[in-house]
Design a protein around this motif. Structure first.
Motif, PDB file in Angstrom:
ATOM      1  N   MET A   1      25.267  56.518  16.150  1.00 36.88           N
ATOM      2  CA  MET A   1      24.187  55.569  15.971  1.00 36.88           C
ATOM      3  C   MET A   1      24.152  55.061  14.532  1.00 36.88           C
ATOM      4  O   MET A   1      23.770  53.931  14.306  1.00 36.88           O
ATOM      5  CB  MET A   1      22.835  56.208  16.311  1.00 36.88           C
ATOM      6  N   ARG A   2      24.530  55.905  13.588  1.00 32.80           N
ATOM      7  CA  ARG A   2      24.471  55.492  12.185  1.00 32.80           C
ATOM      8  C   ARG A   2      25.629  54.602  11.779  1.00 32.80           C
ATOM      9  O   ARG A   2      25.500  53.775  10.890  1.00 32.80           O
ATOM     10  CB  ARG A   2      24.409  56.717  11.283  1.00 32.80           C
ATOM     11  N   LYS A   3      26.777  54.777  12.408  1.00 31.24           N
ATOM     12  CA  LYS A   3      27.961  53.986  12.066  1.00 31.24           C
ATOM     13  C   LYS A   3      28.578  53.411  13.345  1.00 31.24           C
ATOM     14  O   LYS A   3      29.628  53.882  13.798  1.00 31.24           O
ATOM     15  CB  LYS A   3      28.982  54.856  11.327  1.00 31.24           C
ATOM     16  N   PRO A   4      27.946  52.384  13.921  1.00 30.27           N
ATOM     17  CA  PRO A   4      28.467  51.849  15.183  1.00 30.27           C
ATOM     18  C   PRO A   4      29.838  51.198  15.054  1.00 30.27           C
ATOM     19  O   PRO A   4      30.575  51.108  16.029  1.00 30.27           O
ATOM     20  CB  PRO A   4      27.406  50.834  15.608  1.00 30.27           C
ATOM     21  N   GLY A   5      30.215  50.795  13.867  1.00 26.35           N
ATOM     22  CA  GLY A   5      31.518  50.175  13.667  1.00 26.35           C
ATOM     23  C   GLY A   5      32.677  51.145  13.865  1.00 26.35           C
ATOM     24  O   GLY A   5      33.820  50.729  14.028  1.00 26.35           O
ATOM     25  N   ALA A   6      32.396  52.433  13.873  1.00 22.77           N
ATOM     26  CA  ALA A   6      33.440  53.437  14.042  1.00 22.77           C
ATOM     27  C   ALA A   6      33.795  53.671  15.512  1.00 22.77           C
ATOM     28  O   ALA A   6      34.836  54.251  15.805  1.00 22.77           O
ATOM     29  CB  ALA A   6      33.002  54.759  13.407  1.00 22.77           C
ATOM     30  N   LEU A   7      32.963  53.213  16.434  1.00 22.71           N
ATOM     31  CA  LEU A   7      33.199  53.499  17.850  1.00 22.71           C
ATOM     32  C   LEU A   7      34.468  52.861  18.407  1.00 22.71           C
ATOM     33  O   LEU A   7      35.218  53.540  19.112  1.00 22.71           O
ATOM     34  CB  LEU A   7      31.992  53.095  18.701  1.00 22.71           C
ATOM     35  N   PRO A   8      34.762  51.579  18.137  1.00 22.80           N
ATOM     36  CA  PRO A   8      35.940  50.983  18.763  1.00 22.80           C
ATOM     37  C   PRO A   8      37.247  51.732  18.499  1.00 22.80           C
ATOM     38  O   PRO A   8      38.119  51.768  19.364  1.00 22.80           O
ATOM     39  CB  PRO A   8      35.991  49.572  18.168  1.00 22.80           C
ATOM     40  N   GLY A   9      37.399  52.350  17.362  1.00 23.59           N
ATOM     41  CA  GLY A   9      38.638  53.068  17.062  1.00 23.59           C
ATOM     42  C   GLY A   9      38.521  54.573  17.197  1.00 23.59           C
ATOM     43  O   GLY A   9      39.425  55.299  16.785  1.00 23.59           O
ATOM     44  N   ALA A  10      37.452  55.055  17.795  1.00 26.55           N
ATOM     45  CA  ALA A  10      37.207  56.496  17.873  1.00 26.55           C
ATOM     46  C   ALA A  10      38.163  57.179  18.848  1.00 26.55           C
ATOM     47  O   ALA A  10      38.466  56.654  19.918  1.00 26.55           O
ATOM     48  CB  ALA A  10      35.766  56.764  18.295  1.00 26.55           C
ATOM     49  N   THR A  11      38.611  58.354  18.463  1.00 30.67           N
ATOM     50  CA  THR A  11      39.480  59.158  19.317  1.00 30.67           C
ATOM     51  C   THR A  11      38.757  59.548  20.599  1.00 30.67           C
ATOM     52  O   THR A  11      39.345  59.547  21.681  1.00 30.67           O
ATOM     53  CB  THR A  11      39.934  60.429  18.564  1.00 30.67           C
ATOM     54  N   ALA A  12      37.471  59.853  20.487  1.00 32.28           N
ATOM     55  CA  ALA A  12      36.685  60.241  21.669  1.00 32.28           C
ATOM     56  C   ALA A  12      36.643  59.117  22.693  1.00 32.28           C
ATOM     57  O   ALA A  12      36.681  59.363  23.909  1.00 32.28           O
ATOM     58  CB  ALA A  12      35.274  60.629  21.253  1.00 32.28           C
ATOM     59  N   VAL A  49      23.388  53.785  25.820  1.00 30.59           N
ATOM     60  CA  VAL A  49      23.760  53.950  27.223  1.00 30.59           C
ATOM     61  C   VAL A  49      24.605  55.214  27.402  1.00 30.59           C
ATOM     62  O   VAL A  49      24.386  55.982  28.336  1.00 30.59           O
ATOM     63  CB  VAL A  49      24.519  52.704  27.736  1.00 30.59           C
ATOM     64  N   LEU A  50      25.550  55.434  26.505  1.00 30.00           N
ATOM     65  CA  LEU A  50      26.391  56.627  26.614  1.00 30.00           C
ATOM     66  C   LEU A  50      25.566  57.896  26.462  1.00 30.00           C
ATOM     67  O   LEU A  50      25.845  58.908  27.120  1.00 30.00           O
ATOM     68  CB  LEU A  50      27.510  56.576  25.574  1.00 30.00           C
ATOM     69  N   LEU A  51      24.541  57.856  25.625  1.00 25.32           N
ATOM     70  CA  LEU A  51      23.672  59.030  25.463  1.00 25.32           C
ATOM     71  C   LEU A  51      22.841  59.302  26.707  1.00 25.32           C
ATOM     72  O   LEU A  51      22.383  60.432  26.914  1.00 25.32           O
ATOM     73  CB  LEU A  51      22.765  58.851  24.237  1.00 25.32           C
ATOM     74  N   LEU A  52      22.650  58.295  27.558  1.00 21.09           N
ATOM     75  CA  LEU A  52      21.953  58.520  28.825  1.00 21.09           C
ATOM     76  C   LEU A  52      22.732  59.484  29.709  1.00 21.09           C
ATOM     77  O   LEU A  52      22.157  60.131  30.580  1.00 21.09           O
ATOM     78  CB  LEU A  52      21.761  57.196  29.571  1.00 21.09           C
ATOM     79  N   GLY A  53      24.040  59.562  29.466  1.00 19.67           N
ATOM     80  CA  GLY A  53      24.883  60.468  30.233  1.00 19.67           C
ATOM     81  C   GLY A  53      24.496  61.927  30.064  1.00 19.67           C
ATOM     82  O   GLY A  53      24.908  62.776  30.852  1.00 19.67           O
ATOM     83  N   ARG A  54      23.686  62.241  29.083  1.00 20.59           N
ATOM     84  CA  ARG A  54      23.193  63.615  28.916  1.00 20.59           C
ATOM     85  C   ARG A  54      22.214  63.988  30.023  1.00 20.59           C
ATOM     86  O   ARG A  54      22.052  65.165  30.334  1.00 20.59           O
ATOM     87  CB  ARG A  54      22.483  63.764  27.573  1.00 20.59           C
ATOM     88  N   HIS A  60      25.882  57.362  38.531  1.00 19.06           N
ATOM     89  CA  HIS A  60      24.640  56.591  38.501  1.00 19.06           C
ATOM     90  C   HIS A  60      24.588  55.702  37.258  1.00 19.06           C
ATOM     91  O   HIS A  60      24.075  54.581  37.305  1.00 19.06           O
ATOM     92  CB  HIS A  60      23.429  57.518  38.535  1.00 19.06           C
ATOM     93  N   LEU A  61      25.120  56.196  36.180  1.00 21.03           N
ATOM     94  CA  LEU A  61      25.180  55.408  34.950  1.00 21.03           C
ATOM     95  C   LEU A  61      26.083  54.184  35.140  1.00 21.03           C
ATOM     96  O   LEU A  61      25.725  53.080  34.728  1.00 21.03           O
ATOM     97  CB  LEU A  61      25.686  56.272  33.798  1.00 21.03           C
ATOM     98  N   VAL A  62      27.212  54.362  35.794  1.00 23.63           N
ATOM     99  CA  VAL A  62      28.115  53.238  36.067  1.00 23.63           C
ATOM    100  C   VAL A  62      27.442  52.246  37.012  1.00 23.63           C
ATOM    101  O   VAL A  62      27.542  51.032  36.826  1.00 23.63           O
ATOM    102  CB  VAL A  62      29.458  53.743  36.643  1.00 23.63           C
ATOM    103  N   ASP A  77      17.713  49.903  28.031  1.00 18.11           N
ATOM    104  CA  ASP A  77      16.570  50.215  28.898  1.00 18.11           C
ATOM    105  C   ASP A  77      16.809  49.730  30.322  1.00 18.11           C
ATOM    106  O   ASP A  77      16.458  50.418  31.280  1.00 18.11           O
ATOM    107  CB  ASP A  77      15.290  49.587  28.342  1.00 18.11           C
ATOM    108  N   ALA A  78      17.380  48.545  30.470  1.00 15.96           N
ATOM    109  CA  ALA A  78      17.670  48.022  31.808  1.00 15.96           C
ATOM    110  C   ALA A  78      18.711  48.882  32.510  1.00 15.96           C
ATOM    111  O   ALA A  78      18.591  49.164  33.706  1.00 15.96           O
ATOM    112  CB  ALA A  78      18.148  46.576  31.713  1.00 15.96           C
ATOM    113  N   VAL A  79      19.710  49.323  31.779  1.00 14.89           N
ATOM    114  CA  VAL A  79      20.733  50.204  32.360  1.00 14.89           C
ATOM    115  C   VAL A  79      20.089  51.522  32.782  1.00 14.89           C
ATOM    116  O   VAL A  79      20.357  52.033  33.871  1.00 14.89           O
ATOM    117  CB  VAL A  79      21.885  50.449  31.367  1.00 14.89           C
ATOM    118  N   ALA A  80      19.221  52.063  31.936  1.00 15.27           N
ATOM    119  CA  ALA A  80      18.548  53.324  32.270  1.00 15.27           C
ATOM    120  C   ALA A  80      17.709  53.171  33.528  1.00 15.27           C
ATOM    121  O   ALA A  80      17.714  54.046  34.410  1.00 15.27           O
ATOM    122  CB  ALA A  80      17.674  53.772  31.098  1.00 15.27           C
TER     123      ALA A  80
END
Length: 145
Positions: A1-12, A49-54, A60-62, A77-80
């Motif tokens: 959440m603090r560094k959203p720019g890191a997500l596109p290249g994340a190993t995870a 949205v990914l955190l909703l997976g918790r 159901h998330l998909v 919120d709409a996805v949730a």
């Protein structure tokens, strides 16, 4: 959440894609939300949205992502909401056939709903022609000092 720019290249993210947990529906929703809200805010919405997976099952998330994408509801919120509806429907299906709840419907576009229920606008288009008279008025000459 603090560094959203890191997500596109994340190993995870690469690992989730290869495991099938980050689906093409995720990618399509992410692309649409980035287009609508910008790179930073769109990626933050995806992270929400990914955190909703918790708390919600992956399928159901998909389903929630697909429903939100179909209607253009590009918020976490709409996805949730849609994912929770899918979860409730799945739970009801396991319990046996139950009559659908009154008033329950899928998310619909607010703009299309308004347009469908409004009468045709018969007013003439606005005009700014009356402002042209201001162009004809001359300013009094200012004295030079």
């Amino acid at each position: 959440m603090r560094k959203p720019g890191a997500l596109p290249g994340a190993t995870a993210l690469d690992q989730a894609r290869s495991a099938g947990r980050f689906t093409p529906v995720h990618d399509a929703w992410w692309e649409a939300v980035v287009k609508a809200h910008g790179e930073r805010d769109g990626t933050r919405a995806l992270i929400e949205v990914l955190l909703l997976g918790r708390h919600l099952p992956h399928e159901h998330l998909v389903t929630g992502l697909a429903a939100a994408l179909r209607t253009g509801a590009l918020t976490a919120d709409a996805v949730a909401l849609e994912a929770r509806k899918a979860s409730e429907e799945d739970g009801q299906a396991r319990e046996g056939p139950v009559a659908p709840a009154a008033g329950r419907s899928n998310v619909t576009s607010l703009a299309s709903r308004r347009l469908a229920h409004l009468p045709r606008d018969k007013r003439p288009l606005p005009s700014v022609a009356h402002y042209d008279q201001l162009l004809r008025l001359r300013r009094p000459d200012r004295p030079t000092t």
